[in-house]
Design an enzyme around this catalytic site. Structure first.
Site, PDB file in Angstrom:
ATOM      1  CG  HIS A   1      -5.394  -0.622  -2.051  1.00  3.97           C
ATOM      2  ND1 HIS A   1      -5.120  -1.042  -0.768  1.00  3.97           N
ATOM      3  CD2 HIS A   1      -5.182   0.725  -2.050  1.00  3.97           C
ATOM      4  CE1 HIS A   1      -4.748  -0.003  -0.029  1.00  3.97           C
ATOM      5  NE2 HIS A   1      -4.789   1.086  -0.801  1.00  3.97           N
TER       6      HIS A   1
ATOM      7  CB  CYS B   1      -1.995  -6.587   0.547  1.00  4.68           C
ATOM      8  SG  CYS B   1      -3.488  -6.355  -0.425  1.00  4.68           S
TER       9      CYS B   1
ATOM     10  CG  ASP C   1      -3.383   4.349  -0.348  1.00  5.52           C
ATOM     11  OD1 ASP C   1      -3.058   5.502   0.013  1.00  5.52           O
ATOM     12  OD2 ASP C   1      -4.130   3.616   0.336  1.00  5.52           O
TER      13      ASP C   1
ATOM     14  CG  ASP D   1      -1.870  -1.130   1.307  1.00  3.86           C
ATOM     15  OD1 ASP D   1      -1.909  -1.940   0.361  1.00  3.86           O
ATOM     16  OD2 ASP D   1      -2.585  -1.222   2.321  1.00  3.86           O
TER      17      ASP D   1
ATOM     18  CG  ASP E   1      -3.516  -5.352  -4.623  1.00  2.00           C
ATOM     19  OD1 ASP E   1      -4.553  -4.845  -4.154  1.00  2.00           O
ATOM     20  OD2 ASP E   1      -2.445  -5.403  -3.987  1.00  2.00           O
TER      21      ASP E   1
END
Length: 415
Positions: A288, A396, A237, A151, A290
């Site tokens: 995020h 992550c 981020d 992150d 992913d």
């Protein structure tokens, strides 16, 4: 390091005050045995152009001293278990040692597996996360943890970038990685290092009414892509960025805004890279990329069937021969995720690529494991569910410092 402690909070004056146990003289990383991977022809430590080249060096998170994320303008947490939510409010302060130990065991196991695969592994030593913070523009009762290096930190080519971050409790999270960054900087003369401009995180940086929208109103507004973070300051981020060689795709989200994407474009495009905003309009709380759009190898992307990319943005991939394959439904529904986990069931997609044909997948995600094997991948399955409460899964929990490979263009229609 200087600072002023007042009213049981830390007033940041140019630098950050850490507990003596984590300050000068403390060991801030573990040094792994020499890697068994054959090193690149260059002796450089920092280089990663995409998400799939052979992994050579990585940082794996740890969650020592982790705290519950406090409620703040950019973040509202909910307890997933309805019965539990009726009996207790969202917890405050440090997480239970038993929960921390369980997650750290799985993070340590990931580090051991990666080392057995020949990858050099580094680990941060956390700051005292239970300290409150006060700056000229905000205050927050405690910080968070270092469970998700992805992150905060990203390697793009020979450069390490520290993200601005979007939440107050994570404002100084990058400091837990600074000793590693300095070691890399001192050992690799080619490495560039950029700390993105820190936003104020004052009340005006957020759109607080976002949290009052009903799902119906969010659906009505989804094509405006206006989330909890407003558009006045540079905010991003690192986990909203995914790397495809010369082309980087950045999700506009709860944690990355348009000025953040503009900053990345201005910073990276003079270096010969191309930055593309992407949007997933059916994700009501995008945060995020992913767990939504995961490149596996040249020409193949694992996609989220509930969060398709905008068709106009998918066109670039189709024009360049990329294939999308939908991930199977995760083994758990959103309601069955751990009670204090704030991520969706799509953490199932949050796999880690070790090479173009090898991936690490959470052990319980049998449908995804079967699909990846059918696609020709070697799969390493690893239990990781105890880490979910800390905000992420295998991708992550890692920051890839070096992958063996070179800069390539995979979108020839743009060349």
């Amino acid at each position: 390091m200087g600072g002023i402690v007042a009213a049981n909070a830390i007033l940041i004056v140019g630098s950050f005050v850490m507990d003596n146990a984590f300050s000068a003289g403390a060991s801030v990383m573990e040094t792994s045995p020499p890697s068994r991977i054959e090193r690149s022809s260059t002796a450089h430590r920092v280089e990663a152009w995409n998400e799939w080249d052979p992994l050579e060096e990585v940082v794996v998170g740890r969650v020592d001293g982790a705290c519950f994320s406090p409620t703040e303008p950019g973040y509202r947490a909910d307890i997933r278990d309805p019965a539990l939510a009726r009996t207790i409010p969202w917890p405050r302060g440090p997480k239970h040692p038993r929960v921390i130990d369980a997650a750290n065991r799985q993070l340590d196991r990931l580090a051991a597996v990666l080392e057995a695969e020949g990858v050099s592994v580094r680990r941060p030593v956390p700051i005292k996360w239970d300290q409150p913070l006060r700056t000229p523009t905000f205050e927050v009762e405690n910080m968070y943890c270092t469970g998700c290096p992805r992150d905060v930190m990203i390697t793009i080519g020979h450069e390490v970038i520290e993200a601005t971050m979007s939440r107050r409790a994570r404002y100084f999270e990058h400091l837990a990685y600074r000793p590693i960054v300095y070691e890399l900087f001192n050992s690799d003369p080619r490495m560039a290092w950029t700390s993105a401009p820190k936003p104020t995180m004052g009340d005006g940086m957020y759109r607080t009414e976002f949290w009052d929208y009903s799902d119906e109103e969010r659906h009505a507004r989804m094509h405006d892509f206006e989330f909890a973070v407003a558009q006045d300051e540079v905010v991003f981020d690192a986990a909203d960025i995914t790397r495809f060689g010369r082309d980087l795709f950045v999700q506009e989200s709860m944690t990355t805004n348009r000025p953040g994407i503009a900053w990345l474009k201005r910073h990276l495009e003079p270096r010969g890279l191309r930055v593309h905003p992407v949007h997933f309009p059916y994700d009501l709380f995008p945060s995020h990329i992913d767990c939504t759009f995961v490149p596996l190898c040249p020409g193949l992307v694992l996609t989220n069937p509930e969060r398709p990319i905008l068709e106009s943005e998918a066109a670039l991939f189709k024009a360049n021969g990329w294939r999308f394959v939908d991930a199977p439904q995760p083994v758990s529904t959103n309601d069955e995720m751990p009670a204090f986990c704030q991520s969706s069931k799509w953490l199932a997609m949050n796999l880690l690529s070790l090479s173009p044909d090898t991936v690490v997948v959470e052990a319980g995600e049998k449908p995804l494991i079967a699909m990846m094997k059918a696609l020709g991948f070697h799969v390493i399955d690893l239990p990781f569910r105890d880490v979910f409460e800390f905000g992420g899964s295998l991708h992550c929990a890692t920051w890839d410092v070096r992958r063996r490979g070179s800069l390539e263009s995979y979108f020839h229609s743009l060349d």
